[in-house]
Design a protein around this motif. Structure first.
Motif, PDB file in Angstrom:
ATOM      1  N   ARG A   8       0.837  -1.208   0.000  1.00  0.00           N
ATOM      2  CA  ARG A   8       0.000   0.000   0.000  1.00  0.00           C
ATOM      3  C   ARG A   8       0.868   1.252   0.000  1.00  0.00           C
ATOM      4  NH1 ARG A   8      -1.664   3.362   3.915  1.00  0.00           N
ATOM      5  NH2 ARG A   8      -0.933   1.977   5.545  1.00  0.00           N
ATOM      6  N   LEU A   9       1.910   1.249   0.811  1.00  0.00           N
ATOM      7  CA  LEU A   9       2.803   2.409   0.847  1.00  0.00           C
ATOM      8  C   LEU A   9       3.530   2.606  -0.472  1.00  0.00           C
ATOM      9  CD1 LEU A   9       4.224   2.098   4.458  1.00  0.00           C
ATOM     10  CD2 LEU A   9       2.586   3.787   3.589  1.00  0.00           C
ATOM     11  N   ALA A  10       3.872   1.529  -1.137  1.00  0.00           N
ATOM     12  CA  ALA A  10       4.511   1.647  -2.455  1.00  0.00           C
ATOM     13  C   ALA A  10       3.547   2.269  -3.469  1.00  0.00           C
ATOM     14  CB  ALA A  10       4.976   0.277  -2.938  1.00  0.00           C
ATOM     15  N   TRP A  11       2.276   1.867  -3.419  1.00  0.00           N
ATOM     16  CA  TRP A  11       1.284   2.466  -4.307  1.00  0.00           C
ATOM     17  C   TRP A  11       1.098   3.948  -3.978  1.00  0.00           C
ATOM     18  CZ3 TRP A  11      -0.703   0.885  -8.716  1.00  0.00           C
ATOM     19  CH2 TRP A  11      -0.690  -0.478  -9.030  1.00  0.00           C
ATOM     20  N   VAL A  12       1.102   4.297  -2.699  1.00  0.00           N
ATOM     21  CA  VAL A  12       0.960   5.702  -2.309  1.00  0.00           C
ATOM     22  C   VAL A  12       2.145   6.510  -2.837  1.00  0.00           C
ATOM     23  CG1 VAL A  12       0.990   7.291  -0.332  1.00  0.00           C
ATOM     24  CG2 VAL A  12      -0.508   5.298  -0.300  1.00  0.00           C
ATOM     25  N   ARG A  13       3.358   5.993  -2.665  1.00  0.00           N
ATOM     26  CA  ARG A  13       4.536   6.709  -3.181  1.00  0.00           C
ATOM     27  C   ARG A  13       4.465   6.872  -4.693  1.00  0.00           C
ATOM     28  NH1 ARG A  13       7.212   3.311   0.588  1.00  0.00           N
ATOM     29  NH2 ARG A  13       7.717   1.881  -1.117  1.00  0.00           N
ATOM     30  N   THR A  14       4.050   5.842  -5.394  1.00  0.00           N
ATOM     31  CA  THR A  14       3.929   5.909  -6.851  1.00  0.00           C
ATOM     32  C   THR A  14       2.898   6.962  -7.253  1.00  0.00           C
ATOM     33  OG1 THR A  14       4.532   3.589  -7.072  1.00  0.00           O
ATOM     34  CG2 THR A  14       3.362   4.585  -8.923  1.00  0.00           C
ATOM     35  N   ALA A  15       1.756   6.938  -6.595  1.00  0.00           N
ATOM     36  CA  ALA A  15       0.683   7.873  -6.934  1.00  0.00           C
ATOM     37  C   ALA A  15       1.073   9.315  -6.639  1.00  0.00           C
ATOM     38  CB  ALA A  15      -0.586   7.501  -6.167  1.00  0.00           C
ATOM     39  N   VAL A  16       1.680   9.552  -5.487  1.00  0.00           N
ATOM     40  CA  VAL A  16       2.078  10.917  -5.123  1.00  0.00           C
ATOM     41  C   VAL A  16       3.165  11.429  -6.067  1.00  0.00           C
ATOM     42  CG1 VAL A  16       3.216  12.280  -3.327  1.00  0.00           C
ATOM     43  CG2 VAL A  16       1.345  10.754  -2.730  1.00  0.00           C
ATOM     44  N   THR A  17       4.123  10.571  -6.399  1.00  0.00           N
ATOM     45  CA  THR A  17       5.182  10.971  -7.322  1.00  0.00           C
ATOM     46  C   THR A  17       4.613  11.292  -8.693  1.00  0.00           C
ATOM     47  OG1 THR A  17       6.788   9.615  -6.150  1.00  0.00           O
ATOM     48  CG2 THR A  17       7.336  10.223  -8.409  1.00  0.00           C
ATOM     49  N   MET A  18       3.711  10.463  -9.172  1.00  0.00           N
ATOM     50  CA  MET A  18       3.122  10.686 -10.494  1.00  0.00           C
ATOM     51  C   MET A  18       2.285  11.966 -10.509  1.00  0.00           C
ATOM     52  SD  MET A  18       0.853   8.092 -12.793  1.00  0.00           S
ATOM     53  CE  MET A  18       2.161   6.883 -12.869  1.00  0.00           C
ATOM     54  N   ALA A  19       1.474  12.166  -9.476  1.00  0.00           N
ATOM     55  CA  ALA A  19       0.628  13.361  -9.423  1.00  0.00           C
ATOM     56  C   ALA A  19       1.471  14.625  -9.276  1.00  0.00           C
ATOM     57  CB  ALA A  19      -0.374  13.250  -8.279  1.00  0.00           C
ATOM     58  N   GLY A  20       2.425  14.599  -8.373  1.00  0.00           N
ATOM     59  CA  GLY A  20       3.249  15.783  -8.135  1.00  0.00           C
ATOM     60  C   GLY A  20       4.131  16.137  -9.315  1.00  0.00           C
ATOM     61  N   SER A  21       4.810  15.147  -9.876  1.00  0.00           N
ATOM     62  CA  SER A  21       5.692  15.445 -11.004  1.00  0.00           C
ATOM     63  C   SER A  21       4.895  15.851 -12.232  1.00  0.00           C
ATOM     64  CB  SER A  21       6.594  14.251 -11.323  1.00  0.00           C
ATOM     65  OG  SER A  21       5.824  13.134 -11.703  1.00  0.00           O
ATOM     66  N   GLY A  22       3.725  15.262 -12.411  1.00  0.00           N
ATOM     67  CA  GLY A  22       2.875  15.666 -13.539  1.00  0.00           C
ATOM     68  C   GLY A  22       2.435  17.113 -13.428  1.00  0.00           C
ATOM     69  N   MET A  23       2.059  17.538 -12.216  1.00  0.00           N
ATOM     70  CA  MET A  23       1.645  18.937 -12.024  1.00  0.00           C
ATOM     71  C   MET A  23       2.818  19.901 -12.237  1.00  0.00           C
ATOM     72  SD  MET A  23      -1.135  18.930  -8.925  1.00  0.00           S
ATOM     73  CE  MET A  23       0.059  18.510  -7.698  1.00  0.00           C
ATOM     74  N   VAL A  24       3.982  19.551 -11.695  1.00  0.00           N
ATOM     75  CA  VAL A  24       5.156  20.420 -11.851  1.00  0.00           C
ATOM     76  C   VAL A  24       5.537  20.545 -13.313  1.00  0.00           C
ATOM     77  CG1 VAL A  24       7.628  20.589 -11.373  1.00  0.00           C
ATOM     78  CG2 VAL A  24       6.042  20.052  -9.526  1.00  0.00           C
ATOM     79  N   MET A  25       5.585  19.429 -14.020  1.00  0.00           N
ATOM     80  CA  MET A  25       5.987  19.461 -15.422  1.00  0.00           C
ATOM     81  C   MET A  25       4.940  20.159 -16.286  1.00  0.00           C
ATOM     82  SD  MET A  25       8.985  18.442 -15.462  1.00  0.00           S
ATOM     83  CE  MET A  25       9.210  18.428 -17.223  1.00  0.00           C
ATOM     84  N   ALA A  26       3.667  20.012 -15.969  1.00  0.00           N
ATOM     85  CA  ALA A  26       2.639  20.735 -16.713  1.00  0.00           C
ATOM     86  C   ALA A  26       2.824  22.237 -16.519  1.00  0.00           C
ATOM     87  CB  ALA A  26       1.248  20.303 -16.260  1.00  0.00           C
ATOM     88  N   GLY A  27       3.136  22.649 -15.300  1.00  0.00           N
ATOM     89  CA  GLY A  27       3.397  24.066 -15.045  1.00  0.00           C
ATOM     90  C   GLY A  27       4.612  24.570 -15.803  1.00  0.00           C
ATOM     91  N   LEU A  28       5.674  23.774 -15.839  1.00  0.00           N
ATOM     92  CA  LEU A  28       6.865  24.163 -16.592  1.00  0.00           C
ATOM     93  C   LEU A  28       6.574  24.269 -18.081  1.00  0.00           C
ATOM     94  CD1 LEU A  28       9.694  22.096 -14.877  1.00  0.00           C
ATOM     95  CD2 LEU A  28       9.438  24.576 -14.911  1.00  0.00           C
ATOM     96  N   ALA A  29       5.791  23.348 -18.597  1.00  0.00           N
ATOM     97  CA  ALA A  29       5.448  23.390 -20.018  1.00  0.00           C
ATOM     98  C   ALA A  29       4.663  24.654 -20.345  1.00  0.00           C
ATOM     99  CB  ALA A  29       4.654  22.144 -20.406  1.00  0.00           C
ATOM    100  N   VAL A  30       3.743  25.032 -19.491  1.00  0.00           N
ATOM    101  CA  VAL A  30       2.954  26.248 -19.727  1.00  0.00           C
ATOM    102  C   VAL A  30       3.849  27.479 -19.631  1.00  0.00           C
ATOM    103  CG1 VAL A  30       1.118  27.697 -18.779  1.00  0.00           C
ATOM    104  CG2 VAL A  30       0.755  25.244 -19.054  1.00  0.00           C
ATOM    105  N   ARG A  31       4.760  27.507 -18.638  1.00  0.00           N
ATOM    106  CA  ARG A  31       5.654  28.659 -18.486  1.00  0.00           C
ATOM    107  C   ARG A  31       6.626  28.812 -19.643  1.00  0.00           C
ATOM    108  NH1 ARG A  31       7.559  27.781 -12.606  1.00  0.00           N
ATOM    109  NH2 ARG A  31       6.006  26.177 -12.663  1.00  0.00           N
ATOM    110  N   HIS A  32       6.980  27.696 -20.292  1.00  0.00           N
ATOM    111  CA  HIS A  32       7.882  27.762 -21.443  1.00  0.00           C
ATOM    112  C   HIS A  32       7.104  27.907 -22.748  1.00  0.00           C
ATOM    113  CE1 HIS A  32      11.151  27.228 -18.866  1.00  0.00           C
ATOM    114  NE2 HIS A  32      11.723  26.159 -19.377  1.00  0.00           N
ATOM    115  N   ASP A  33       5.838  28.287 -22.637  1.00  0.00           N
ATOM    116  CA  ASP A  33       4.968  28.509 -23.783  1.00  0.00           C
ATOM    117  C   ASP A  33       4.824  27.257 -24.646  1.00  0.00           C
ATOM    118  OD1 ASP A  33       3.205  30.109 -25.178  1.00  0.00           O
ATOM    119  OD2 ASP A  33       4.735  30.823 -26.577  1.00  0.00           O
ATOM    120  N   LEU A  34       4.660  26.112 -23.982  1.00  0.00           N
ATOM    121  CA  LEU A  34       4.430  24.837 -24.659  1.00  0.00           C
ATOM    122  C   LEU A  34       3.141  24.203 -24.110  1.00  0.00           C
ATOM    123  CD1 LEU A  34       8.079  23.514 -24.362  1.00  0.00           C
ATOM    124  CD2 LEU A  34       7.008  24.442 -26.414  1.00  0.00           C
TER     125      LEU A  34
END
Length: 108
Positions: free
Chosen positions: A15-41
């Protein structure tokens, strides 16, 4: 404590491994989406946002999955993780594809 003997802590570790996977995927996806928007992509923001959504769905399903796993261990029922596996696969594929395109676009 429950009267039912438990075979070990492997379900909690899973369960903890699934939580780590989910949090990493959600957090990194949000950060990278923000970076893509800031770089006009903005076109790249969509796959990263999809990965963030996949992580959020997995995080929400973690409690349900844990309860099902505990019940399966106690009563010897099989457990099906195919939906969660496919969700992780789709999110990871979205991140990999968008990251590759982002790196190639920033290198030019």
């Amino acid at each position: 404590m429950s009267d039912v003997p438990r075979p070990g802590l492997h379900s909690e570790r899973t369960r903890l491994a699934w939580v780590r996977t989910a949090v990493t995927m959600a957090g990194s996806g949000m950060v990278m989406a923000g970076l893509a928007v800031r770089h006009d992509l903005p076109g790249l923001a969509a796959p990263f946002a999809a990965a963030a959504l996949a992580g959020a769905v997995l995080l929400l399903r973690t409690g349900i999955r844990h309860r099902r796993l505990e019940r399966a261990l106690r009563y010897g029922h099989p457990l099906d993780h195919r939906l969660d596996g496919r969700t992780v696969w789709a999110g990871a594929l979205a991140v990999a594809a968008a990251a590759l395109v982002l790196v190639l676009m920033l290198a030019v």
